[in-house]
Design a protein around this motif. Structure first.
Motif, PDB file in Angstrom:
ATOM      1  N   GLY A 119       0.815  -1.216   0.000  1.00 42.14           N
ATOM      2  CA  GLY A 119       0.000   0.000   0.000  1.00 42.14           C
ATOM      3  C   GLY A 119       0.842   1.257   0.000  1.00 42.14           C
ATOM      4  O   GLY A 119       2.017   1.264   0.375  1.00 42.14           O
ATOM      5  N   GLU A 120       0.218   2.348  -0.408  1.00 40.69           N
ATOM      6  CA  GLU A 120       0.868   3.652  -0.373  1.00 40.69           C
ATOM      7  C   GLU A 120       1.062   4.116   1.065  1.00 40.69           C
ATOM      8  O   GLU A 120       1.992   4.858   1.373  1.00 40.69           O
ATOM      9  N   TRP A 121       0.180   3.646   1.949  1.00 43.19           N
ATOM     10  CA  TRP A 121       0.216   4.033   3.351  1.00 43.19           C
ATOM     11  C   TRP A 121       0.241   2.793   4.229  1.00 43.19           C
ATOM     12  O   TRP A 121      -0.299   1.744   3.860  1.00 43.19           O
ATOM     13  N   VAL A 122       0.861   2.933   5.411  1.00 43.86           N
ATOM     14  CA  VAL A 122       0.986   1.832   6.363  1.00 43.86           C
ATOM     15  C   VAL A 122       0.436   2.278   7.710  1.00 43.86           C
ATOM     16  O   VAL A 122       0.848   3.317   8.249  1.00 43.86           O
ATOM     17  N   ALA A 123      -0.495   1.503   8.252  1.00 46.47           N
ATOM     18  CA  ALA A 123      -1.048   1.759   9.584  1.00 46.47           C
ATOM     19  C   ALA A 123      -0.552   0.671  10.530  1.00 46.47           C
ATOM     20  O   ALA A 123      -0.387  -0.487  10.137  1.00 46.47           O
ATOM     21  N   LEU A 124      -0.301   1.035  11.785  1.00 45.18           N
ATOM     22  CA  LEU A 124       0.233   0.093  12.763  1.00 45.18           C
ATOM     23  C   LEU A 124      -0.883  -0.347  13.714  1.00 45.18           C
ATOM     24  O   LEU A 124      -1.616   0.483  14.256  1.00 45.18           O
ATOM     25  N   LEU A 125      -0.977  -1.667  13.914  1.00 48.69           N
ATOM     26  CA  LEU A 125      -1.998  -2.230  14.797  1.00 48.69           C
ATOM     27  C   LEU A 125      -1.363  -3.325  15.633  1.00 48.69           C
ATOM     28  O   LEU A 125      -0.661  -4.191  15.105  1.00 48.69           O
TER      29      LEU A 125
END
Length: 591
Positions: A119-125
């Motif tokens: 992805g263009e963006w990365v979210a942390l979970l």
């Protein structure tokens, strides 16, 4: 019957997504020009399977559907983990799984998950936490509104053992000074993937604070405008046994790793500073900046009128209890008439370190400060009310060490009432129509309302001139204090003018002083005080307008009449407005 103003009631009324809200979000998502792929990175090791399942389901339930879930298992010893992950991957093609052969701990595992991301963006979970179902929709809208962004973060709260939401953290906008004391960015953190690739992802050796280290390194590559805060609770941090969400001291190695990350950050920015534990909470941090040699001359400017006893106590604390040199003291006498005051000032004038200037006109704090500055010889100015005193010997050293930093405009102190309650911990714009001190009359405590704190140095929009330190060149550059504000808010106006030119306003809790507020002038009649206040309020509102209603270091979810209490309602559009709820502007066409 009293109204229920609990967080649970606030969530039910203002932060719950139902059928109506889902329809609005989906409608507005169709209007976005782009739908960037967002990769959610999850490192996993021997999780509680129920919690892991809930975490994955919170992603699968997202209203925004263009995501991929990148899970790396760090060689879990529980075989059921792999079985569950494989079942999820079969059920949803957007779920990617990798199984590490050897346990490498969380930084290495996070990098393995990051390698799956396209992805263009990365979210942390984290493996046992939850995303709000509208989280990625709001993130996607924010990306569209701010295409230059590189780092986005949201507000967060916690989930207790009963499953109830609690402990909200309504954050400041970009606050670089606070980030040196705590990882307030934390959850939900969303990063442009190209930026993560550029810095090399997570660093091993910083386990427990690998996210903190990541935020610090990313911030170095971005301009402040590229770091965006979403004032919405988009992440729910589960308070499980052994989690830092439940007990901060659960991972003692994390604080050590955090201080190493901060020290590295300062070194990369060529900033001298020693990183030590925050004295009142060792899970947080303090940076001690050195003074250059020789130390700069400080001109301490003290306006006064017929308060010889107060002035004497103030001067004693400066001359006998302050560990800083060199200093000069400039006393601006505003028309004192008492013989004992004249006698005291006459004796003071014999001291070569003290200058006295007389101003017999009607009281105007701004004019008195400007008069004092005109004869000041110091490179550094310190404005000090005559009803200030200290037992903290290094207060001036602390403030000057921050004021000489090139990015800093003005530095404020932590002031206490004589009864031990807080008097000043920065100024919040918008409170009571214009501005008011943060946490006023609070008792000492490590964590205050909404998980905000007054034991860490941080950025504010303004600080009080009852004790303010800055470089003289900056004072001259903005033209001094505005003499159209003789009584109130002159310091707020001054700080806003400094910020307008790009300088930061810093408040530090490591300069502790006692302030007998307004003891020096006394109180006029209620009608006279109110007339002054209303006139000054009107002037400031006319001058600064909308800025007074949008303090970047406060939150629209917090009250504008009761500092750091919940706002009823929040000063952002309701969730039923769909993607218009991410801010005051309409983000997408609602057709």
């Amino acid at each position: 019957m009293a109204s229920d103003h609990s967080y649970a009631a606030w969530v039910k009324q203002f932060d719950t997504v139902g059928a109506r809200e889902r329809i609005a979000f989906r409608r507005d998502l169709r209007g976005l020009r782009r739908h960037p792929l967002i990769s959610i990175v999850v490192p996993v090791y021997n999780p509680d399977l129920v919690h892991l399942s809930s975490a994955i389901d919170s992603v699968r339930s997202q209203i925004y559907e263009r995501w991929e879930l990148c899970i790396a298992d760090d060689a879990s010893t529980d075989a059921s983990v792999a079985r569950m992950l494989k079942q999820y991957a079969i059920a949803d093609s957007r779920i990617k799984i990798t199984f590490r052969e050897r346990n490498g701990h969380i930084a290495a595992c996070s990098n393995s998950a990051l390698e799956l991301a396209t992805g263009e963006w990365v979210a942390l979970l984290d493996q046992d936490d939850l995303l709000a179902e509208h989280a990625l929709a709001v993130v996607a809208a924010t990306i569209e509104e701010h295409p230059e962004a590189g780092l986005i973060y949201s507000d967060e709260d916690k989930i207790d053992q009963t499953g109830a939401r609690c402990c909200p953290f309504f954050k400041s906008d970009w606050n670089p000074e606070l980030l040196l004391g705590q990882n307030y960015v934390s959850h939900l953190g969303i990063y442009r993937r190209a930026l993560l690739v550029e810095i090399g992802g997570f660093r091993e050796g910083y386990e427990g604070s690998q996210d903190y280290d990541l935020a610090l390194r990313c911030s170095e590559k971005l301009h402040p405008a590229q770091i965006r805060h979403i004032p919405r609770v988009l992440y729910h941090w589960r308070m499980v046994e052994g989690s830092a969400a439940a007990v901060a001291e659960a991972k003692p190695y994390a604080a050590k790793a955090a201080r190493l990350a901060i020290a590295d950050h300062l070194q990369r920015k060529n900033i001298d500073g020693a990183v030590v534990p925050c004295p009142q909470n060792r899970e947080w941090h303090r940076v001690i900046y050195p003074l250059r040699s020789p130390s700069p001359l400080v001109s301490i400017i003290i306006p006064t009128r017929d308060q010889a006893a107060l002035l004497q106590r103030c001067l004693t604390s400066i001359r006998e209890k302050t560990d800083y040199a060199p200093i000069e003291i400039v006393i601006v006498d505003n028309g004192s008439t008492k013989p004992e005051t004249h006698a005291f000032l006459h004796d003071l004038a014999l001291d070569p370190r003290i200058q006295i200037v007389t101003d017999g006109a009607e009281f105007n704090f701004s004019r008195l400060i400007n008069r004092g500055v005109r004869i000041a010889r110091g490179e550094i100015l310190a404005f000090v009310n005559d009803d200030i005193e200290t037992d903290n010997s290094d207060w001036l050293r602390e403030m000057v060490s921050r004021a000489i930093r090139p990015e800093v405009g003005a530095v404020g102190a932590r002031l206490w009432y004589p009864d031990g309650r807080l008097q000043h911990a920065g100024v919040v714009l918008g409170l009571h129509g214009v501005a008011r001190h943060a946490f006023q009359r609070f008792l000492p405590q490590p964590v205050a309302l909404m998980n905000r704190t007054f034991i860490l140095s941080q950025n504010y929009s303004a600080v009080t001139a009852a004790c303010m330190v800055l470089r003289k060149t900056l004072f001259d550059d903005v033209g001094g204090f505005d003499e159209n504000l003789p009584n109130n808010f002159n310091d707020v106006d001054f700080c806003l003018r400094l910020r307008e030119r790009g300088w930061q306003i810093i408040w530090t809790p490591y300069a502790d002083l006692i302030h007998q507020e307004s003891a020096s002038r006394g109180r006029h009649s209620d009608s006279a005080e109110r007339a002054h206040l209303l006139r000054d309020m009107a002037y400031l509102q006319e001058k600064w307008g909308e800025q007074l209603r949008n303090d970047p270091f406060y939150s629209p979810n917090l009250s504008d009449s009761d500092a750091f209490a919940l706002a009823w309602p929040p000063r952002i559009p309701p969730l039923s407005n769909g993607l218009k709820s991410t801010g005051d502007e309409v983000l997408v066409a609602s057709g």
